[in-house]
Design a protein around this motif. Structure first.
Motif, PDB file in Angstrom:
ATOM      1  N   PRO A 149     -37.622  -2.616 -61.194  1.00  0.00           N
ATOM      2  CA  PRO A 149     -37.620  -3.103 -59.613  1.00  0.00           C
ATOM      3  C   PRO A 149     -38.923  -2.312 -59.107  1.00  0.00           C
ATOM      4  O   PRO A 149     -39.360  -1.113 -59.449  1.00  0.00           O
ATOM      5  CB  PRO A 149     -36.572  -2.652 -58.823  1.00  0.00           C
ATOM      6  N   GLU A 208     -39.551  -4.648 -52.754  1.00  0.00           N
ATOM      7  CA  GLU A 208     -38.760  -5.423 -52.635  1.00  0.00           C
ATOM      8  C   GLU A 208     -39.566  -6.874 -52.283  1.00  0.00           C
ATOM      9  O   GLU A 208     -39.336  -7.888 -52.691  1.00  0.00           O
ATOM     10  CB  GLU A 208     -37.587  -5.315 -51.451  1.00  0.00           C
ATOM     11  N   GLY A 258     -33.443  -7.397 -63.142  1.00  0.00           N
ATOM     12  CA  GLY A 258     -32.219  -6.549 -62.878  1.00  0.00           C
ATOM     13  C   GLY A 258     -31.010  -6.907 -63.433  1.00  0.00           C
ATOM     14  O   GLY A 258     -29.921  -6.396 -63.263  1.00  0.00           O
ATOM     15  N   ASP A 286     -41.236  -8.171 -55.404  1.00  0.00           N
ATOM     16  CA  ASP A 286     -40.292  -8.703 -56.433  1.00  0.00           C
ATOM     17  C   ASP A 286     -39.829 -10.176 -56.048  1.00  0.00           C
ATOM     18  O   ASP A 286     -39.793 -10.823 -56.770  1.00  0.00           O
ATOM     19  CB  ASP A 286     -39.156  -7.762 -56.448  1.00  0.00           C
TER      20      ASP A 286
END
Length: 611
Positions: free
Chosen positions: A105, A108, A141, A111
């Motif tokens: 990751p 956020e 993930g 991603d």
């Protein structure tokens, strides 16, 4: 008795053939020559050459241009990848195979930007190289994220052969379908059957070397510079090709010219899309070919003499090489190295049997004849005209004679060891000049040399080669030799004379059976020698007859200087003589006196390239 000897001979030839063929079959079963076999496949790729770039595949490369234009460090922000996926997807590709791993990751927002772009495209295959025992990956993930966004992962691991060459594509690795296979399945909308893949993997049918496939820079896609429709209905592979990202590998097309990972995957995906066009023939056929080639020479040896047997072996080998290449062009890979090794061993074995049985027959003949005739007559019966013969032929050649001026005086003033050292240095330098131009050294005449151009191997440009050698000798070679003399403590500076003449000569081996020399005879040689002698005191280092000038067939940097029509001892008619020079410059042998009053009539004239 004769029938028994013939049967024994047949048995010996067959036993030798079977034994050697069996050894090759054992090597084939053990894969002893696997590397050579792979090299032979590479050679067939090279002979076939580059093929037309497929229209249904394209590559987007993160290359040096990308780094220059985007001014970003790797890894790029994932929103940039998302933007590239959106731009490609808008053009209607059949699949987007993204050869960049997204297993860890980042921010956020970055991603999510990438994941949303993958979801909007709906036909993205993502790269993975680490797989859990169940074939799962950690892309995005792990878990159900991939299936939720309509994407799938493929294993980018390709098994390297010796030297790191990537030749084959497995159907799956560690339980995860190969990246190229997954991309092909998405692009064609149907699964690929695992049973269509050989156990060792399918051979990738590379279309050519690096840069063969249609490709664009990542930065051009990112900035919207790619023409609309470029990606339509294509399987698009995106990945890193910049050398700094270390995803470049040798391929069968060129081991020295590395190919970027995305182009390799694109070639592999195209191979799957076209139904694996390169396939190995069945194993039983390979074995049959090895046996056939291995037994060919022992069987032919029962009928053919050694010379014809060698010719037959070479011919069979050439035909097999041609057949293997033609089969490769039709998508069939036949075993290559083992049949040729079997053929060679069979030929050697058959020749060995020939000579062994001939020796037995010779001894038997000797024993029989020695009862009735003297030993000398026996030897005449046994000896054939297979040895070295005396003989000659007429050739059109250019003959060169050279001489080192003042060497006799030099040798009288110095120790013998030093004299020989200097002479050998000089002869080595000048011999290299002659041989570099394809000349033949026929004799060392003290500090002089006799050489031929155009014999024993005919050369259309023999006069050009002789002239080039002469220029090299009186120029750079002599200058280098004189520099070496000075470094060795000798105050002398040598000059030399060279004579060239072109015409018919008699060439061949002369002497006795114990000692032979290859030489040339005739008026052409005599005139060349006389011309070399006439350079002394002429102000020139090289004299060439007009016959040599007329025989030149290609342009030269040299400028030819017409000297005069000179009387040559031993000839009724005078010879038009030319030399080397440059208009406006002093002669090469500047400290020498003019030849005679006629030298004032020298006419400078550049060599006509049309001669």
């Amino acid at each position: 008795m004769a029938g028994e000897r013939a049967r024994l001979r047949r048995v010996l030839f067959l036993v030798v053939g079977l034994a050697l063929t069996g050894a090759v079959l054992g090597a084939y079963a053990g894969g002893v020559l696997r590397q050579l076999e792979d090299d032979a496949v590479d050679a067939r790729f090279a002979v076939r050459g580059a093929q037309p770039a497929p229209r249904n595949v394209a590559v987007v490369e993160v290359d040096d241009v990308t780094f220059d234009e985007l001014d970003e460090q790797w890894p790029f922000p994932r929103s940039m990848h998302g933007r590239v996926i959106d731009r490609i997807s808008a053009d209607g590709p059949s699949a987007i195979a993204y050869d960049v791993q997204f297993t860890e990751p980042t921010e956020e927002s970055e991603d999510n930007a990438l994941i949303d772009a993958v979801a909007r495209a709906g036909n993205v295959i993502l790269a993975a190289s680490e797989v859990d025992p169940r074939g799962g990956t950690n892309v995005f993930g792990g878990g159900s994220v991939l299936s939720d966004v309509g994407a799938r992962a493929g294993n980018t691991t390709l098994p390297p052969d010796q030297g790191g060459v990537l030749r084959r594509l497995p159907f799956a690795t560690d339980g995860l379908t190969s990246f190229a296979v997954a991309a092909a399945e998405v692009a064609q909308g149907r699964p690929v059957l695992e049973r269509s893949f050989p156990a060792e993997g399918a051979l990738i049918d590379y279309r050519g070397g690096a840069g063969t496939l249609r490709s664009v820079s990542f930065s051009d896609v990112h900035d919207g510079k790619v023409p609309r429709g470029f990606f339509r209905d294509k399987l698009v592979v995106v990945g890193a090709s910049a050398a700094t990202l270390q995803d470049n590998h040798p391929t069968p097309m060129a081991r020295d010219e590395l190919m970027g990972g995305p182009e390799i995957e694109a070639n592999a995906a195209w191979t799957v899309l076209t139904g694996l066009p390169l396939r190995d023939v069945p194993g039983w056929l390979d074995v049959a070919l090895i046996v056939l080639m291995g037994m060919a020479c022992p069987l032919l040896g029962l009928r053919l003499r050694p010379g014809w047997l060698i010719a037959a072996a070479v011919g069979l080998g050439a035909l097999y090489v041609l057949a293997a290449q033609l089969a490769f062009g039709e998508g069939l890979i036949v075993v290559f190295t083992y049949p040729l090794v079997a053929l060679a061993l069979g030929a050697v074995g058959a020749l060995g049997m020939h000579y062994m049985t001939a020796a037995f027959e010779r001894q038997r003949t000797r024993e029989i004849f020695s009862r009735f005739v003297p030993e000398k007559v026996v030897e005449e019966v046994l000896d054939r005209a297979d040895g070295l013969r005396l003989g000659g032929e007429r050739r059109e050649c250019t003959v060169m004679f050279t001489d080192l001026r003042g060497f006799t005086t030099f040798s009288e003033k110095n120790d013998p060891d030093r004299v020989i050292e200097v002479l050998n240095r000089y002869l080595a330098e000048m011999s290299d000049a002659i041989m570099d131009q394809g000349g033949t050294l026929t004799a060392y005449l003290g500090d002089g040399i006799m050489a031929l151009f155009g014999a024993p191997i005919p050369e259309e440009d023999h006069a050009d080669r002789a002239l080039a050698a002469a220029r090299d000798m009186v120029g750079p070679r002599l200058e280098r030799f004189n520099e070496w003399l000075l470094a060795e403590g000798f105050p002398e500076e040598f000059r030399m004379g060279v004579g060239l003449n072109t015409g018919p000569v008699m060439v061949g081996n002369v002497g006795s059976e114990k000692r032979l020399e290859y030489t040339a005879l005739g008026d052409t040689c005599n005139t060349s020698s006389r011309l070399e002698s006439m350079t002394k005191g002429s102000g020139h280092s090289v004299f060439l007859a007009e016959a040599t000038r007329d025989a030149l067939v290609r342009p030269h940097e040299a400028v030819l200087v017409y000297v005069d029509e000179l009387a040559v001892r031993g000839r009724e008619n005078a010879v038009k003589v030319w030399s080397l020079g440059v208009p406006g410059q002093a002669p090469l042998d500047g400290d020498a006196a003019p030849l005679d009053a006629s030298a004032a009539r020298e006419r400078h004239r550049e060599l006509d390239p049309t001669l």
